[in-house]
Motif scaffolding. Sequence first.
Motif, PDB file in Angstrom:
ATOM      1  N   MET A   1       0.848  -1.197   0.000  1.00 18.20           N
ATOM      2  CA  MET A   1       0.000   0.000   0.000  1.00 18.20           C
ATOM      3  C   MET A   1       0.885   1.249   0.000  1.00 18.20           C
ATOM      4  N   GLU A   2       0.650   2.129  -0.960  1.00 18.85           N
ATOM      5  CA  GLU A   2       1.431   3.360  -1.051  1.00 18.85           C
ATOM      6  C   GLU A   2       1.128   4.264   0.137  1.00 18.85           C
ATOM      7  N   VAL A   3       2.184   4.804   0.733  1.00 22.30           N
ATOM      8  CA  VAL A   3       2.045   5.761   1.826  1.00 22.30           C
ATOM      9  C   VAL A   3       2.341   7.149   1.281  1.00 22.30           C
ATOM     10  N   GLY A  21      -3.987   4.421   2.140  1.00 20.56           N
ATOM     11  CA  GLY A  21      -5.259   3.759   1.959  1.00 20.56           C
ATOM     12  C   GLY A  21      -6.376   4.717   1.595  1.00 20.56           C
ATOM     13  N   ALA A  22      -7.589   4.178   1.590  1.00 19.23           N
ATOM     14  CA  ALA A  22      -8.776   4.946   1.229  1.00 19.23           C
ATOM     15  C   ALA A  22      -9.949   4.409   2.037  1.00 19.23           C
ATOM     16  N   LEU A  26      -8.841   6.294   9.985  1.00 23.60           N
ATOM     17  CA  LEU A  26      -8.290   5.980  11.304  1.00 23.60           C
ATOM     18  C   LEU A  26      -7.100   6.899  11.518  1.00 23.60           C
ATOM     19  N   VAL A  27      -7.113   7.664  12.610  1.00 23.22           N
ATOM     20  CA  VAL A  27      -6.021   8.578  12.943  1.00 23.22           C
ATOM     21  C   VAL A  27      -5.342   8.061  14.207  1.00 23.22           C
ATOM     22  N   LEU A  28      -4.021   7.901  14.142  1.00 15.42           N
ATOM     23  CA  LEU A  28      -3.247   7.376  15.268  1.00 15.42           C
ATOM     24  C   LEU A  28      -2.241   8.421  15.728  1.00 15.42           C
ATOM     25  N   VAL A  43       0.030   0.929  10.051  1.00 16.45           N
ATOM     26  CA  VAL A  43      -0.220   1.436   8.705  1.00 16.45           C
ATOM     27  C   VAL A  43      -0.111   0.296   7.695  1.00 16.45           C
ATOM     28  N   ALA A  44       0.948  -0.506   7.838  1.00 15.66           N
ATOM     29  CA  ALA A  44       1.167  -1.597   6.886  1.00 15.66           C
ATOM     30  C   ALA A  44       0.047  -2.629   6.934  1.00 15.66           C
ATOM     31  N   ALA A  45      -0.472  -2.911   8.127  1.00 16.45           N
ATOM     32  CA  ALA A  45      -1.460  -3.977   8.287  1.00 16.45           C
ATOM     33  C   ALA A  45      -2.883  -3.525   7.993  1.00 16.45           C
ATOM     34  N   LEU A  46      -3.196  -2.248   8.234  1.00 14.77           N
ATOM     35  CA  LEU A  46      -4.588  -1.817   8.235  1.00 14.77           C
ATOM     36  C   LEU A  46      -4.988  -0.957   7.043  1.00 14.77           C
ATOM     37  N   ALA A  47      -4.066  -0.191   6.489  1.00 21.08           N
ATOM     38  CA  ALA A  47      -4.410   0.673   5.364  1.00 21.08           C
ATOM     39  C   ALA A  47      -4.727  -0.173   4.138  1.00 21.08           C
ATOM     40  N   GLY A  48      -5.770   0.208   3.412  1.00 20.41           N
ATOM     41  CA  GLY A  48      -6.159  -0.560   2.236  1.00 20.41           C
ATOM     42  C   GLY A  48      -7.273   0.131   1.484  1.00 20.41           C
TER      43      GLY A  48
END
Length: 276
Positions: A1-3, A21-22, A26-28, A43-48
């Motif tokens: 997923m591009e950051v 993601g799109a 979610l803001v951390l 970010v790596a696991a959840l963004a999508g």
Amino acid sequence: MEVRTGRAVVNGVTIAYDDAGAGEPLVLVHGHPFDRSMWAPQVAALAGPTRRVVVPDLRGYGQSEVVPGTTPLGAFARDIAALLDHLGLDGAVIGGLSMGGQIVMEFCRLFPERVRGLLLADTFAGADTAEGRRARRDQAERLLREGMGPYAEEVLTKMIAPYNAEALPEVAAHVLGMMRAAPPAGAAAALRGRAERPSYGDLLGTVTVPTLVVVGRDDEFTPVTDAEYMRDRVPGATLVVVEGAGHLPNLERPRRFNEALRGLLSAVEDAAALAS
């Protein structure tokens, strides 16, 4: 997923952030004295394609502008709100760890209508005692006097469990690197502001969104009893105790942390479906 890496001027301060993601946001919010890279496993696991994850560097930390003096939690919370405005987001699931969790509680106080779900990780809802306030102010002066290095070395095995400092050398190196790189003036300003924070105990009783409280089993800074206090005050809150972790379970045991966070996100989706 591009950051996607961006910068935004919010409340007169330049804030750096990552946006991946799109979909539902979610803001951390990171803790002290870290930066947004502490959320890399999330970010790596959840963004999508259906989940957008935004992680800012707080003012005074990481690649964001350093503002010396005193930074109250309210200033951090208003920066987050202004960043949401910049990104065109009315609200989000919002979470924070340690100081980040206290910033998130302040955000809930100031902007409750913008909170869709709540993550409170390894944090403490009470105000500082008089002794605690003095200790934070003294620590601020120490950081300005000595720089971050001595402090970082001293607290590494409190930030992560001592056994993980040996078993997870890459995690230990990441945590130590973040602490060493933190700007002393920014970290000191946050410590001074944090010393003046209110208690959020009563506020927690007013929270109506799905809430997850997470804590590492061996957290020395904010032990399980602190997490239980928050769980007991937020109606319907879920508590997850992460075994084999200290103060940074999102880095020490990311798979378990992410599993718990996915549960919160599912609960938020279910609540939205019921309300529609």
